[in-house]
Scaffold this motif. Structure first.
Motif, PDB file in Angstrom:
ATOM      1  N   SER A   6      -0.210   0.586   8.372  1.00 41.05           N
ATOM      2  CA  SER A   6      -1.642   0.574   8.080  1.00 41.05           C
ATOM      3  C   SER A   6      -2.365   1.703   8.804  1.00 41.05           C
ATOM      4  N   TRP A   7      -1.920   2.039  10.000  1.00 46.60           N
ATOM      5  CA  TRP A   7      -2.509   3.157  10.753  1.00 46.60           C
ATOM      6  C   TRP A   7      -2.278   4.467   9.997  1.00 46.60           C
ATOM      7  N   LYS A   9      -1.946   4.825   6.868  1.00 41.77           N
ATOM      8  CA  LYS A   9      -2.759   4.834   5.651  1.00 41.77           C
ATOM      9  C   LYS A   9      -4.241   5.040   5.942  1.00 41.77           C
ATOM     10  N   GLU A  10      -4.637   5.040   7.210  1.00 37.44           N
ATOM     11  CA  GLU A  10      -5.995   5.450   7.566  1.00 37.44           C
ATOM     12  C   GLU A  10      -6.193   6.938   7.275  1.00 37.44           C
ATOM     13  N   HIS A  11      -5.102   7.693   7.273  1.00 36.02           N
ATOM     14  CA  HIS A  11      -5.170   9.139   7.024  1.00 36.02           C
ATOM     15  C   HIS A  11      -4.520   9.530   5.696  1.00 36.02           C
ATOM     16  N   ASP A  13      -3.763   8.604   1.764  1.00 30.57           N
ATOM     17  CA  ASP A  13      -4.063   7.780   0.587  1.00 30.57           C
ATOM     18  C   ASP A  13      -2.805   7.748  -0.278  1.00 30.57           C
ATOM     19  N   ASP A 155       2.699  -5.703   9.240  1.00 31.45           N
ATOM     20  CA  ASP A 155       2.380  -4.277   9.339  1.00 31.45           C
ATOM     21  C   ASP A 155       3.531  -3.584  10.053  1.00 31.45           C
ATOM     22  N   ARG A 173      -2.210  11.656  12.306  1.00 36.02           N
ATOM     23  CA  ARG A 173      -2.761  12.496  11.239  1.00 36.02           C
ATOM     24  C   ARG A 173      -1.817  13.645  10.881  1.00 36.02           C
ATOM     25  N   LYS A 188      -6.526  12.144   3.584  1.00 37.89           N
ATOM     26  CA  LYS A 188      -7.940  11.786   3.570  1.00 37.89           C
ATOM     27  C   LYS A 188      -8.720  12.745   4.476  1.00 37.89           C
ATOM     28  N   TRP A 231      -9.360  -4.606  16.249  1.00 39.98           N
ATOM     29  CA  TRP A 231      -8.578  -3.697  15.413  1.00 39.98           C
ATOM     30  C   TRP A 231      -7.886  -2.618  16.248  1.00 39.98           C
ATOM     31  N   ARG A 235      -3.681  -2.350  17.103  1.00 40.11           N
ATOM     32  CA  ARG A 235      -2.862  -1.170  16.815  1.00 40.11           C
ATOM     33  C   ARG A 235      -2.154  -0.678  18.071  1.00 40.11           C
ATOM     34  N   ASP A 257      -3.764   8.877  17.617  1.00 45.28           N
ATOM     35  CA  ASP A 257      -4.249   9.034  16.254  1.00 45.28           C
ATOM     36  C   ASP A 257      -4.323  10.494  15.846  1.00 45.28           C
TER      37      ASP A 257
END
Length: 789
Positions: A6-7, A9-11, A13, A155, A173, A188, A231, A235, A257
């Protein structure tokens, strides 16, 4: 490096499956070391409500609970102090494996009362360290539902290995950028919203532009340093980071991150301006790990008017670390040169997440945005009012532009890639591409490892997929292949095979040693400028330290007999020298009813190995001379060297000095030796055919001589003198007895030597034998030996 799906997919798509993402990571050179999904081990655990709680009839600290896990009431014995009627928690039924306790639940009687499972704590499910009571969930949590699914623990945690050249992938990233370039999704946009500052920025500056070219800072006043939001804590905990407080967690989160290390200071604990400068001799700092480090001028530190607060780019100090009561902070975002960080970390023996990123090289152009993101998180999660930004110095953001021919992917890597596809790949990775003849390609600021066209080929081929690189055999010339092994390689092969045939086990040890270990074996001439660690700083002057360390590891694991050898190189100022080293430790013979107790190795065992291996390597064993004392690391009086003349040393061997053995944690007697293969004289070329075997026509004659010699005379000097008394008749001489005691004068010993005489065309007459014997006695007399009566 670890991160959750999930982390990522924060960056990124993407709709790709986990397997597709993992396959792509491996294909583009980011090796996946492991994947773990917490939901899998928590699958048997469900949400349950405690219906009733009554005291245990036989134990004051236990309760008997009635628990509803969705299938009706179950009786459970529980010792948690917070267990009570109405509590909603996590239940494990019989048959469930509890990972934190390493037990499988079953129906059991606890102090005479049957228990059907257990209510679980955070530590028992390996979700944290808390164990004061069982987990308490909201009252509206759905009874009977799977706990992991309800808590969104499904996750997967992905663990990848990042090679030292990929500084851009030391953040989630950067990994997402690579996956997007490989077509697994799209990157993203990064949300950067600078916080409008009020008032002057903090007083920061850099007085060490070589070690810290840029030092940016921003203050935030009126913060509340509580716990980080769920949140963020979730993580960090998922990847093994322990949440501490919101301010500390923010810096850790941004580092993982975005690959951007930061540090937060408590302004109330600072005195004057905060300055990046070189450390002074003798300065020290109490770091956040609780240890005090002594510094020197080769290191960059962050200090105020009072003292040092931070080992720049590696670890902060306790004196200015944020606390629960901190209200005013200074956020530091600096650029430290990788070389300075590497040298400092190695000298101090200090590793940290920040060091691993700075010594690879963080993005020098990301200071402004990194500080803005961190400040935004601080104000959103902790409140407060931000100041303006102070920018001291400037980071080296200029990047080189390289000429590039897209045809190089075919000629250099064997993979033909369409030019448009290559341009798209490079641009998706952040490169600026100007197509022409040739192309002009500029690397992004986060790719300091790209220094030429070959690196650009690697980037293209890596994204296309390393599995597309064909395996192409080298062309083979027709006919019978000619020998390619050099004389040195042939010597090495013979020595290796003989050592293995004699029962020695081959080891391969590091060529690097600590300065302490190297000093014990004469000291190293080659010191690495950028060693892996302080324990691997000097190129070895001897093979024995590595073999002794390997022997100690074997001995610690219960090995009774250790016979190790290694063929490698020793490193000196003038050359590298091929050497065979070996170590013998433990019991030479096993304990038995025939032999009695086990027997250990001695220096003569080492000599036997030395002579056999020298003979196999082609050394003239019969011409070797023995000289005493092979070095300080050997036991006095129990070592020797074998030489061809006084200067050409072919081997050294003996019993290891007890202090040397102790330094390597070895027990008992240890013997060792080294054969200097490069010193063995090369044989003269004489064709590929062996000379035919021609045995002598007449039988040899043996004669024994016993001599009285001074007790300190080496037997080898007497044997060599006897053998040289008549070089035509005497073909061999060997010592077969040593005696001292009754009948031998004090200070003397008796040496018995067997002499082999080989007649030529006719047998020896008595007169000839007597003449040879006289010459033997005369030669021995020159060495101070007297024939015994």
């Amino acid at each position: 490096m670890k991160f959750t799906l999930s982390w990522l997919k924060e960056h990124l798509d993407t709709q790709a499956s986990l397997d597709a993402i993992l396959d792509t990571l491996n294909a583009i050179g980011i090796e996946v070391e492991g994947v773990e999904n917490p939901a899998e081990k928590l699958a048997p655990f469900t949400i349950a409500r405690v219906l009733t709680a009554a005291p245990h009839p036989q134990a004051d600290k236990l309760q008997v609970l009635s628990v509803d896990a969705g299938n009706g009431p179950l009786q459970v014995v529980c010792g948690a102090p917070n267990a009570r009627a109405g509590l909603v928690g996590v239940f494990g039924a019989p048959g469930a494996y509890v990972p934190g306790s390493d037990i499988t639940l079953k129906v059991a009687a606890i102090r005479g009362v049957e228990s059907n499972g257990m209510m679980c704590s955070v530590r028992e499910l390996e979700l944290g360290d808390e164990h004061d009571g069982i987990i308490e969930l909201p009252a509206d949590a759905p009874v009977g539902a799977n706990y992991a699914a309800w808590a969104e623990l499904d996750d997967p945690v992905i663990d990848v290995s990042i090679t030292p050249n990929r500084q851009d992938c030391m953040g989630v990233r950067g990994i997402a950028r690579d996956l997007a370039a490989a077509g697994i999704g799209s990157l993203k946009p990064l949300a950067v919203a600078p916080v409008s500052g009020e008032g002057a920025g903090p007083d920061v500056r850099t007085d060490d532009p070589e070690g810290c070219p840029a030092f940016f800072g921003q203050s935030v006043s009126g913060v509340t340093n509580g716990a980080s939001p769920a949140w963020m804590a979730k993580r960090l905990k998922a990847i093994g980071q322990k949440p501490i407080s919101a301010l500390v967690d923010i810096t850790n989160y941004v580092m993982i991150d975005l690959g951007r290390p930061l540090h937060v200071y408590d302004r109330a604990r600072l005195s004057g301006a905060l300055v990046a400068r070189r450390a002074q001799d003798g300065e020290s700092v109490l770091a956040l790990n609780g240890r005090t480090y002594t510094l020197d001028p080769s290191m960059t530190v962050i200090a105020d008017d009072a003292h040092v607060h931070d080992i720049g780019g590696i670890m902060g100090g306790e004196d200015s670390g944020v606390q629960a009561e901190t209200t005013d902070v200074l956020i530091e975002c600096a650029y430290f040169t990788p070389e300075r960080i590497a040298v400092t970390g190695q000298k101090l023996g200090l590793t940290s997440d920040a060091r691993s990123r700075f010594e690879r090289g963080v993005d020098p152009a990301f200071l402004e945005d990194g500080l803005a993101i961190a400040t935004r998180l601080v104000t959103e999660l902790c409140g407060g009012t931000a100041s303006n930004v102070t920018r001291a110095g400037a980071a080296p953001t200029a990047m080189a532009t390289h000429d590039y021919d897209p045809a190089m992917t075919g000629t250099l890597a064997g993979v033909a890639v369409d030019a448009d596809r290559q341009a798209a790949i490079l641009e998706s990775l952040g490169f600026a591409v100007v197509q022409g003849t040739p192309w002009r390609v500029t690397a992004p600021t986060w790719r300091r490892d790209v220094i030429g066209a070959a690196d650009l080929v690697e980037e293209v081929v890596r994204i296309v997929g390393l599995d597309h690189v064909p395996s192409t055999p080298l062309p083979r010339a027709p006919g019978v292949a000619k020998p390619t092994a050099t004389a040195e390689q042939l010597v090495e092969r013979r020595a290796r095979r003989t050592a293995a045939a004699r029962g020695l086990n081959e080891a391969v040890t590091w060529s690097f040693l600590s300065e302490k270990d190297a000093a014990a074996f004469g000291g190293g001439a080659w010191t690495l400028a950028n060693p892996i660690s302080e324990d691997m700083k000097v190129m070895r002057p001897s093979l024995l330290p590595g073999l002794l360390a390997a022997a100690a590891r074997n001995q610690a694991r219960g090995a009774e007999t250790i016979r190790l050898f290694e063929i490698g190189r020793r490193y000196f100022a003038d050359a590298e020298r091929l050497t065979l080293g070996f170590v013998l430790a433990g019991d030479r013979t096993a304990r038995s009813w025939q032999a009695g107790k086990a027997a250990g190795f001695d220096a003569f065992d080492a000599k036997a190995e030395i002579l056999a291996l020298l003979a196999a390597a082609g050394a003239p064993v019969d011409n070797l001379q023995s000289f005493g004392e092979a070095g300080d690391h050997y036991h006095p009086g129990q070592s020797a060297t074998l030489r061809l003349g006084p200067k050409t040393v072919l081997a050294a061997y003996g019993t290891l000095h007890p202090l040397t053995a102790k330094a390597f944690d070895l027990n008992g007697t240890v013997v060792a030796g080294e054969i200097f293969l490069d010193a063995i004289p090369a044989k003269r070329a004489s064709g590929h055919m062996r000379a035919s075997f021609a045995p002598p026509a007449l039988q040899p004659v043996t004669r024994d001589f016993a001599f009285l010699v001074p007790a300190d005379m080496p037997a080898d000097s007497l044997v060599r003198a006897v053998k040289g008394a008549d070089k035509q008749a005497i073909v061999a001489a060997r010592l077969f007895d040593v005696f001292s005691g009754q009948g031998v004068e004090t200070g003397y010993k008796s040496l018995a030597v067997e002499v082999v005489l080989q007649p030529g065309e006719k047998s020896f007459t008595d007169e000839e034998l007597k003449a040879i014997a006289d010459r033997v006695v005369a030669a021995a007399a020159k060495q101070g030996a007297v024939l015994r009566g």
